[in-house]
Design an enzyme around this catalytic site. Structure first.
Site, PDB file in Angstrom:
ATOM      1  N   ALA A  58       0.863  -1.180   0.000  1.00 22.06           N
ATOM      2  CA  ALA A  58       0.000   0.000   0.000  1.00 22.06           C
ATOM      3  C   ALA A  58       0.894   1.224   0.000  1.00 22.06           C
ATOM      4  O   ALA A  58       1.936   1.235   0.669  1.00 22.06           O
ATOM      5  CB  ALA A  58      -0.895   0.019   1.235  1.00 22.06           C
ATOM      6  N   ASN A  61       0.602   5.829  -0.564  1.00 23.60           N
ATOM      7  CA  ASN A  61      -0.233   7.008  -0.788  1.00 23.60           C
ATOM      8  C   ASN A  61       0.624   8.164  -1.261  1.00 23.60           C
ATOM      9  O   ASN A  61       1.832   8.198  -0.989  1.00 23.60           O
ATOM     10  CB  ASN A  61      -0.896   7.457   0.520  1.00 23.60           C
ATOM     11  CG  ASN A  61      -1.753   6.391   1.142  1.00 23.60           C
ATOM     12  OD1 ASN A  61      -2.591   5.787   0.490  1.00 23.60           O
ATOM     13  ND2 ASN A  61      -1.537   6.134   2.418  1.00 23.60           N
ATOM     14  N   HIS A 121      10.541  31.862   6.014  1.00 21.40           N
ATOM     15  CA  HIS A 121       9.083  31.999   6.094  1.00 21.40           C
ATOM     16  C   HIS A 121       8.684  33.461   6.225  1.00 21.40           C
ATOM     17  O   HIS A 121       7.628  33.868   5.760  1.00 21.40           O
ATOM     18  CB  HIS A 121       8.566  31.188   7.275  1.00 21.40           C
ATOM     19  CG  HIS A 121       7.118  31.388   7.602  1.00 21.40           C
ATOM     20  ND1 HIS A 121       6.121  31.407   6.640  1.00 21.40           N
ATOM     21  CD2 HIS A 121       6.484  31.586   8.790  1.00 21.40           C
ATOM     22  CE1 HIS A 121       4.956  31.595   7.234  1.00 21.40           C
ATOM     23  NE2 HIS A 121       5.144  31.722   8.526  1.00 21.40           N
TER      24      HIS A 121
HETATM   25 MN    MN Z   1       4.216  28.260  10.225  1.00 22.27          MN
END
Ligand code: MN
Length: 267
Positions: free
Chosen positions: A67, A69, A86
């Protein structure tokens, strides 16, 4: 000629402590599901996607013995680590693949403001709270991850409670702008961890600068980790933490497993 092989005694002690149960491993990670609470920025701002699993094979003709994904998920989902790039203040800094491994492990210390946050969901941690903590437990250790306990992990199964938003926006505890600056510029911590959806207060947009933990911490090559659980199982000092974002080249963040090692006091 022989060379004496140094015996790895410190690691042997760790291995022995784990085997004997005197050192416990505590999982600080929120399980990842499609329902895991996530940040919801208002329009016209864009949000990253929630988790979904796309089945590729499941012991069937697509893969008779296995299996597997595909995972679809935003970088900033569940327990995740924010990298300097970020935030605009860190845009010239490291991406998530570039965080030095030695900064992803180290001492973990816990400051508990769960009573204050229960009384006031907009509670902000101030420098004086950390000075009071230091008077009791000593200076924040070099390379530490400072973990901010607010009790918010109790709401992790209910996004509405977790985000606690009303017509004025989300209301979750955070850090004042001056405390954010002080932590980033005047301490030797490596990172800062929270139980909430982000490292800033829910109402952090209204602080100066907006979202001060993001601004100062990420702008000073320190890192954030969110949506932690089980901080109540950690002592104020003495735990060891392992923070493991995926090394996504160019990534601004990554979901991470966060583990703490805690030594039980002698019986
Ligand atoms: Mn974050």
């Amino acid at each position: 000629m022989t060379i004496a092989t140094p015996r790895p005694q410190l690691l042997a002690n760790l291995i022995e402590g784990l085997a004997q149960g005197s050192i416990r491993v505590i999982d600080l990670t929120t399980p990842l599901t499609p329902e895991t609470p996530a940040l919801r920025l208002p329009a016209p701002l864009s949000n990253v996607i929630d988790l979904s699993l796309e089945e590729v094979a499941a012991y069937d003709p697509r893969g008779p013995m296995w299996a597997h994904n595909n995972i679809h998920v935003g970088e900033h989902f569940g327990t995740h680590v924010d990298a300097p790039i970020h935030w605009i203040s860190g845009r010239e800094g490291r991406d998530i693949s570039e965080l030095p491994p030695e900064k992803l492990v180290g001492p973990a210390v816990v400051i508990d403001a769960s009573a204050e946050a229960a009384a006031n969901p907009d509670f902000l941690l101030e420098v004086r709270h950390i000075k009071e903590w230091e008077a009791q437990y000593g200076k924040l250790p070099k390379g530490a991850w400072l973990l901010y306990r607010t009790g918010w992990d109790a709401f992790g199964d209910d996004e509405a409670l977790f985000l606690n938003a009303d017509e004025t926006g989300p209301h979750t505890p955070g850090v004042s702008a001056e405390c954010a600056r002080w932590l980033a510029e005047e301490t030797d911590i490596s990172g800062f961890g929270v139980e909430t959806v982000g490292i800033d207060a829910g109402a952090g947009f209204g602080l100066v600068p907006p979202f001060p933990m993001h601004h100062y911490l990420l702008g000073n090559d320190k890192y954030g980790v969110t949506s932690l659980k089980n901080l109540h199982q950690l002592p104020a000092t003495g735990a060891f933490i392992v923070v493991t974002p995926l090394p996504i080249v160019g990534g601004t963040a990554s979901p991470a497993r966060v583990l703490a090692f805690v030594e039980e006091p002698p019986a």
